[in-house]
Design an enzyme around this catalytic site. Structure first.
Site, mmCIF file in Angstrom:
data_model
loop_
_atom_site.group_PDB
_atom_site.id
_atom_site.type_symbol
_atom_site.label_atom_id
_atom_site.label_comp_id
_atom_site.label_asym_id
_atom_site.label_seq_id
_atom_site.Cartn_x
_atom_site.Cartn_y
_atom_site.Cartn_z
ATOM 1 N N ARG A 242 0.876 -1.158 0.075
ATOM 2 C CA ARG A 242 0.088 -0.049 0.096
ATOM 3 C C ARG A 242 0.898 1.201 -0.008
ATOM 4 O O ARG A 242 1.979 1.189 0.515
ATOM 5 C CB ARG A 242 -0.905 -0.047 1.232
ATOM 6 C CG ARG A 242 -1.727 -1.043 1.040
ATOM 7 C CD ARG A 242 -3.083 -0.501 0.098
ATOM 8 N NE ARG A 242 -4.054 -1.437 0.206
ATOM 9 C CZ ARG A 242 -4.515 -2.356 -0.517
ATOM 10 N NH1 ARG A 242 -3.571 -2.654 -1.330
ATOM 11 N NH2 ARG A 242 -5.539 -3.139 -0.283
ATOM 12 N N GLU A 271 -3.708 7.332 -4.826
ATOM 13 C CA GLU A 271 -4.257 6.959 -5.817
ATOM 14 C C GLU A 271 -5.293 7.661 -6.611
ATOM 15 O O GLU A 271 -6.323 7.782 -5.642
ATOM 16 C CB GLU A 271 -4.418 5.300 -5.931
ATOM 17 C CG GLU A 271 -3.054 4.717 -5.335
ATOM 18 C CD GLU A 271 -2.961 3.250 -5.241
ATOM 19 O OE1 GLU A 271 -4.042 2.688 -5.678
ATOM 20 O OE2 GLU A 271 -1.987 2.911 -4.757
ATOM 21 N N HIS A 289 -1.404 0.241 -9.784
ATOM 22 C CA HIS A 289 -1.809 -0.738 -8.906
ATOM 23 C C HIS A 289 -2.440 -2.140 -9.517
ATOM 24 O O HIS A 289 -3.677 -2.156 -9.434
ATOM 25 C CB HIS A 289 -3.163 -0.009 -7.972
ATOM 26 C CG HIS A 289 -3.302 -0.771 -6.657
ATOM 27 N ND1 HIS A 289 -3.659 -0.116 -5.605
ATOM 28 C CD2 HIS A 289 -3.325 -2.097 -6.575
ATOM 29 C CE1 HIS A 289 -3.992 -1.059 -4.763
ATOM 30 N NE2 HIS A 289 -3.787 -2.228 -5.144
HETATM 31 C C1 8YV Z 1 -6.960 -4.459 -5.917
HETATM 32 C C2 8YV Z 1 -5.590 -4.981 -3.647
HETATM 33 O O1 8YV Z 1 -6.464 -3.446 -6.247
HETATM 34 O O2 8YV Z 1 -5.951 -7.146 -3.009
HETATM 35 C C3 8YV Z 1 -5.918 -5.939 -2.768
HETATM 36 O O3 8YV Z 1 -5.877 -5.400 -1.560
HETATM 37 O O4 8YV Z 1 -5.013 -3.851 -3.613
HETATM 38 C C4 8YV Z 1 -5.712 -5.464 -5.169
HETATM 39 O O5 8YV Z 1 -5.884 -6.665 -5.479
HETATM 40 C C5 8YV Z 1 -8.570 -4.528 -5.673
HETATM 41 O O6 8YV Z 1 -8.625 -4.910 -4.363
HETATM 42 C C6 8YV Z 1 -9.184 -5.332 -6.677
HETATM 43 O O7 8YV Z 1 -10.591 -4.951 -6.383
#
Ligand code: 8YV
Length: 326
Positions: A242, A271, A289
């Site tokens: 993150r 972001e 991302h």
């Molecule tokens: C995706 C993510 O950006 O799993 C996570 O924590 O950051 C990513 O896989 C996102 O959640 C897809 O919906």
């Protein structure tokens, strides 16, 4: 006359869902087939939202979504927040628990993709893949060779966060004969890698520092100016966790001053806004991302996110609640 019992398949009127993210069609379609879904209604039409709010039993979210106590308080029938993502740092889990709401996420199914991307970014940075591509396209090859890159095989890899994805990264790095160290809150039993209690100590013993720890308050700015100094002028940082885990201003300063050699970043503090300073740097590789962004993995995440939501609303056991809700 006796009234007929409703058929089992009759939709339950309280089974309404609020989507708080731009979910992909392969999650939205099954949700819409089974439930009435309100797409971001709380943001787009608060008056209409107030009408339906008492009937909303589930929130469908992504890994980047933010769901706080204020939203939960408007949803008295809310039973579940289903996150399509492994990270759930944007969800106030304590507030959910206090209201008897469960939170689920999608661990496991994205380990391979995120680990693949971490290795890809490390190679892209050290072997200058993006820069080399720009070099060829611009016709610069005719004027002489690209400057030399940096060898990855046999180098020292430091993994910040040795959970499921950290271990998948280490597994891949072992095939590159990398010497692997890690930091985590506590040493993991049964791992052959060197453990360092702090990120700074790990950085001192690393050429490449890969960040793959959960986000949230506990890891905010874990990678700060001191850690970057410890990584040193030959060191590179790769972030697939993150944006909040790295102090972005300290990172920009370290890159500008040559305190570290380079950075490969898939995640950012704000972001989709990426600081102009990073966008202008040549020793930086940037991706939007995309850690889990393959068709196969996103489908698996969507299936799990739907499965959790559907299980809760139909009284079946949850597939993957977050650890706090287990
Ligand atoms: C995706 C993510 O950006 O799993 C996570 O924590 O950051 C990513 O896989 C996102 O959640 C897809 O919906």
């Amino acid at each position: 006359m006796k009234t007929r019992e409703p058929a089992l398949s009759t939709p339950n009127p309280v089974h309404e869902v609020l989507s708080v993210a731009n979910l992909p069609p392969f999650l939205m379609e099954p949700l819409q087939a089974a439930y009435t879904v309100h797409q971001r209604l709380h943001e787009t039409d608060p008056a209409a939202f107030a009408q339906v709010a008492p009937r909303i039993a589930a929130i469908a979210a992504s890994g980047e979504s933010k769901v706080g106590a204020a939203l939960m308080d408007q949803l008295p029938a809310l039973k579940i927040i289903s996150v399509m993502g492994v990270g759930y740092d944007g969800i106030d889990v304590a507030a959910a628990q206090a209201r008897g709401i469960v939170v689920t996420h999608t661990p496991g199914v994205l380990n391979d993709d995120v680990a693949d991307l971490a290795i890809a970014l490390m190679l892209a940075l050290s072997r200058q893949i993006a820069r080399a591509d720009r070099f060829v396209r611009a016709g610069d090859w005719a004027n002489g060779p690209l400057r030399l890159g940096r060898k990855v095989s046999g180098a020292r890899l430091g993994v910040v966060g040795m959970g499921r994805i950290g271990q998948a990264i280490a597994h891949r790095a072992a095939a590159f004969d990398m010497r692997i160290g890690y930091t985590a809150r506590t040493p993991k039993t049964g791992l052959p890698h060197a453990y360092w209690p702090t990120p700074a100590e790990l950085a001192t013993h690393s050429d490449f520092l890969v960040v793959i720890t959960p986000g949230g308050a506990a890891t905010r700015k874990l990678i700060d100016a001191e850690v970057l100094r410890a990584l040193g002028p030959q060191g590179c940082v790769i972030n697939v966790a993150r944006g909040s885990v790295i102090d972005e201003s300290a990172l920009v300063a370290a890159l500008q001053a040559g305190t570290i050699a380079g950075a490969a970043l898939d995640v950012f503090e704000d972001e989709p806004n990426v600081p102009q300073a990073l966008r202008e740097m040549d020793n930086v590789v940037l991706t939007p991302h995309i850690g889990s962004a393959t068709a196969q993995t996103r489908q698996a995440m969507a299936d799990l996110a739907f499965g959790n939501l559907d299980a809760k609303l139909n009284g079946r056991p949850l597939l993957s609640p977050v650890p706090e809700c287990q």
